[in-house]
Design a protein around this motif. Sequence first.
Motif, PDB file in Angstrom:
ATOM      1  N   LEU A   1       0.842  -1.204   0.000  1.00  7.95           N
ATOM      2  CA  LEU A   1       0.000   0.000   0.000  1.00  7.95           C
ATOM      3  C   LEU A   1       0.878   1.257   0.000  1.00  7.95           C
ATOM      4  O   LEU A   1       0.611   2.221  -0.718  1.00  7.95           O
ATOM      5  CB  LEU A   1      -0.950   0.007   1.205  1.00  7.95           C
ATOM      6  N   ALA A   2       1.966   1.207   0.800  1.00  9.10           N
ATOM      7  CA  ALA A   2       2.868   2.362   0.882  1.00  9.10           C
ATOM      8  C   ALA A   2       3.445   2.690  -0.491  1.00  9.10           C
ATOM      9  O   ALA A   2       3.454   3.857  -0.903  1.00  9.10           O
ATOM     10  CB  ALA A   2       3.986   2.089   1.877  1.00  9.10           C
ATOM     11  N   SER A   3       3.898   1.675  -1.236  1.00  5.27           N
ATOM     12  CA  SER A   3       4.548   1.996  -2.508  1.00  5.27           C
ATOM     13  C   SER A   3       3.511   2.427  -3.540  1.00  5.27           C
ATOM     14  O   SER A   3       3.792   3.281  -4.380  1.00  5.27           O
ATOM     15  CB  SER A   3       5.452   0.858  -2.996  1.00  5.27           C
ATOM     16  N   LYS A   4       2.297   1.891  -3.437  1.00  8.05           N
ATOM     17  CA  LYS A   4       1.217   2.341  -4.333  1.00  8.05           C
ATOM     18  C   LYS A   4       0.922   3.841  -4.112  1.00  8.05           C
ATOM     19  O   LYS A   4       0.848   4.628  -5.052  1.00  8.05           O
ATOM     20  CB  LYS A   4      -0.019   1.494  -4.032  1.00  8.05           C
ATOM     21  N   ILE A   5       0.802   4.209  -2.822  1.00 11.33           N
ATOM     22  CA  ILE A   5       0.488   5.603  -2.480  1.00 11.33           C
ATOM     23  C   ILE A   5       1.638   6.536  -2.893  1.00 11.33           C
ATOM     24  O   ILE A   5       1.429   7.633  -3.401  1.00 11.33           O
ATOM     25  CB  ILE A   5       0.192   5.715  -0.962  1.00 11.33           C
ATOM     26  N   LYS A   6       2.856   6.059  -2.690  1.00 19.25           N
ATOM     27  CA  LYS A   6       4.033   6.842  -3.079  1.00 19.25           C
ATOM     28  C   LYS A   6       4.052   7.052  -4.605  1.00 19.25           C
ATOM     29  O   LYS A   6       4.297   8.157  -5.085  1.00 19.25           O
ATOM     30  CB  LYS A   6       5.297   6.104  -2.616  1.00 19.25           C
ATOM     31  N   ARG A   7       3.769   5.963  -5.344  1.00 22.57           N
ATOM     32  CA  ARG A   7       3.749   6.054  -6.815  1.00 22.57           C
ATOM     33  C   ARG A   7       2.692   7.035  -7.299  1.00 22.57           C
ATOM     34  O   ARG A   7       2.831   7.649  -8.348  1.00 22.57           O
ATOM     35  CB  ARG A   7       3.487   4.673  -7.437  1.00 22.57           C
ATOM     36  N   GLU A   8       1.620   7.169  -6.528  1.00 18.29           N
ATOM     37  CA  GLU A   8       0.559   8.120  -6.907  1.00 18.29           C
ATOM     38  C   GLU A   8       0.982   9.568  -6.662  1.00 18.29           C
ATOM     39  O   GLU A   8       0.231  10.498  -6.937  1.00 18.29           O
ATOM     40  CB  GLU A   8      -0.733   7.805  -6.127  1.00 18.29           C
ATOM     41  N   GLY A   9       2.168   9.755  -6.071  1.00 16.32           N
ATOM     42  CA  GLY A   9       2.714  11.107  -5.948  1.00 16.32           C
ATOM     43  C   GLY A   9       2.574  11.745  -4.573  1.00 16.32           C
ATOM     44  O   GLY A   9       2.800  12.940  -4.430  1.00 16.32           O
ATOM     45  N   TYR A  10       2.186  10.959  -3.574  1.00 15.02           N
ATOM     46  CA  TYR A  10       2.077  11.526  -2.222  1.00 15.02           C
ATOM     47  C   TYR A  10       3.446  11.477  -1.536  1.00 15.02           C
ATOM     48  O   TYR A  10       4.119  10.450  -1.591  1.00 15.02           O
ATOM     49  CB  TYR A  10       1.034  10.754  -1.406  1.00 15.02           C
ATOM     50  N   PRO A  11       3.838  12.557  -0.856  1.00  9.29           N
ATOM     51  CA  PRO A  11       5.187  12.626  -0.265  1.00  9.29           C
ATOM     52  C   PRO A  11       5.273  11.900   1.074  1.00  9.29           C
ATOM     53  O   PRO A  11       5.543  12.498   2.102  1.00  9.29           O
ATOM     54  CB  PRO A  11       5.399  14.135  -0.094  1.00  9.29           C
ATOM     55  N   ILE A  12       5.011  10.581   1.061  1.00  8.06           N
ATOM     56  CA  ILE A  12       5.025   9.835   2.325  1.00  8.06           C
ATOM     57  C   ILE A  12       6.375   9.173   2.541  1.00  8.06           C
ATOM     58  O   ILE A  12       7.135   8.945   1.599  1.00  8.06           O
ATOM     59  CB  ILE A  12       3.932   8.737   2.373  1.00  8.06           C
ATOM     60  N   ASP A  13       6.665   8.879   3.799  1.00 10.86           N
ATOM     61  CA  ASP A  13       7.819   8.075   4.157  1.00 10.86           C
ATOM     62  C   ASP A  13       7.353   6.622   4.141  1.00 10.86           C
ATOM     63  O   ASP A  13       6.642   6.179   5.042  1.00 10.86           O
ATOM     64  CB  ASP A  13       8.311   8.487   5.553  1.00 10.86           C
ATOM     65  N   GLU A  14       7.738   5.876   3.093  1.00 10.96           N
ATOM     66  CA  GLU A  14       7.249   4.501   2.922  1.00 10.96           C
ATOM     67  C   GLU A  14       7.650   3.589   4.074  1.00 10.96           C
ATOM     68  O   GLU A  14       6.944   2.656   4.419  1.00 10.96           O
ATOM     69  CB  GLU A  14       7.804   3.904   1.623  1.00 10.96           C
ATOM     70  N   TRP A  15       8.805   3.855   4.645  1.00  5.07           N
ATOM     71  CA  TRP A  15       9.351   3.032   5.721  1.00  5.07           C
ATOM     72  C   TRP A  15       8.448   3.087   6.960  1.00  5.07           C
ATOM     73  O   TRP A  15       8.308   2.117   7.687  1.00  5.07           O
ATOM     74  CB  TRP A  15      10.767   3.520   6.020  1.00  5.07           C
ATOM     75  N   VAL A  16       7.843   4.244   7.195  1.00  7.65           N
ATOM     76  CA  VAL A  16       6.924   4.399   8.334  1.00  7.65           C
ATOM     77  C   VAL A  16       5.653   3.586   8.086  1.00  7.65           C
ATOM     78  O   VAL A  16       5.218   2.792   8.925  1.00  7.65           O
ATOM     79  CB  VAL A  16       6.581   5.882   8.581  1.00  7.65           C
ATOM     80  N   THR A  17       5.059   3.752   6.917  1.00  7.97           N
ATOM     81  CA  THR A  17       3.816   3.035   6.609  1.00  7.97           C
ATOM     82  C   THR A  17       4.053   1.522   6.604  1.00  7.97           C
ATOM     83  O   THR A  17       3.246   0.750   7.137  1.00  7.97           O
ATOM     84  CB  THR A  17       3.252   3.505   5.253  1.00  7.97           C
ATOM     85  N   ALA A  18       5.173   1.093   6.021  1.00  3.92           N
ATOM     86  CA  ALA A  18       5.473  -0.347   5.959  1.00  3.92           C
ATOM     87  C   ALA A  18       5.667  -0.931   7.361  1.00  3.92           C
ATOM     88  O   ALA A  18       5.405  -2.109   7.592  1.00  3.92           O
ATOM     89  CB  ALA A  18       6.714  -0.588   5.109  1.00  3.92           C
ATOM     90  N   GLY A  19       6.131  -0.122   8.294  1.00  2.00           N
ATOM     91  CA  GLY A  19       6.289  -0.596   9.666  1.00  2.00           C
ATOM     92  C   GLY A  19       7.741  -0.781  10.085  1.00  2.00           C
ATOM     93  O   GLY A  19       8.027  -1.195  11.198  1.00  2.00           O
ATOM     94  N   GLY A  20       8.674  -0.465   9.176  1.00  2.00           N
ATOM     95  CA  GLY A  20      10.095  -0.564   9.511  1.00  2.00           C
ATOM     96  C   GLY A  20      10.472   0.424  10.600  1.00  2.00           C
ATOM     97  O   GLY A  20      11.278   0.128  11.486  1.00  2.00           O
ATOM     98  N   MET A  21       9.865   1.623  10.528  1.00  2.00           N
ATOM     99  CA  MET A  21      10.044   2.615  11.597  1.00  2.00           C
ATOM    100  C   MET A  21       8.739   2.626  12.380  1.00  2.00           C
ATOM    101  O   MET A  21       7.710   3.037  11.862  1.00  2.00           O
ATOM    102  CB  MET A  21      10.321   3.987  10.952  1.00  2.00           C
ATOM    103  N   ARG A  22       8.787   2.154  13.633  1.00  2.00           N
ATOM    104  CA  ARG A  22       7.537   1.974  14.376  1.00  2.00           C
ATOM    105  C   ARG A  22       7.182   3.143  15.275  1.00  2.00           C
ATOM    106  O   ARG A  22       6.040   3.305  15.681  1.00  2.00           O
ATOM    107  CB  ARG A  22       7.607   0.708  15.244  1.00  2.00           C
TER     108      ARG A  22
END
Length: 258
Positions: free
Chosen positions: A194-215
């Motif tokens: 979901l994180a990489s999908k949202i990122k690809r859509e152009g939202y400036p998110i930190d994928e690592w946070v959404t994925a759960g690597g940074m908790r």
Amino acid sequence: MKYILPEGLRYSTLSERRDFYRDEFDLSRVSKWISRRAGHNIFAVIIGRHTKIYMKRFSRHFSKTIIIDDYKGLNDVRSLILKFLPESVYYDRNIYSRADGPLRILGQELVFDLDPENIVCPIHGSLKDKMRRGQGLSFCALEFKMVRMKTVELYERLSSFFTDISAVYSGRGFHLHIFDPETLAWSFRERRMLASKIKREGYPIDEWVTAGGMRLIRLPYSLHGMVSRIVTPLTFRQLECFDPVNSRICIPKFIGEG
Ligand SMILES: [Zn+2]
């Protein structure tokens, strides 16, 4: 080195941190927020990693992440915060089993983290450009406005997937917390997709946070010591016109009355 921030945002001193956590930190609101997470919570503080403002006796620990796991209640957590006087307070998005014995992970809160540094600014350039100047954590008013607009759009986008979304002003940008119960059990892979999908859509998110690597995520109602603003949950309406320089709800007394 000092980072460049929008006008009015500045580092908090140790005595300002003390005043805030002693008199203003709203434990009943913290408790209400935390109670949406059914299980044991772990908190964390960072004393002075970015601001280099810390009490001398913590000179060996000022940039470490200090975990607060052994506490009786939120009053205890506040006492520990008052001992460390940290620049930042977080909680672990994992939800743990309360039962005695080794901690068991029951699930993880899904969060989207949008920061102004992930915006390409027409004036200051990309994060890479800013890092090259040693200004990786700096941001300007224009970048803030752009990240706010993207957060509003992402909130609307996520409303097609989720029903229980909370926006929070993080002190720099915004967090979107998802409280739909089924997301708690999502795997790392599902989160990452979901994180990489949202990122690809152009939202400036930190994928690592959404994925759960940074908790770790900033604790709502705590003080962001780099900008002297309160980490503040916002309704969608408040989010749409939120301005960290003038919005009174996020301004601590030591700034507002100063
Ligand atoms: Zn800029």
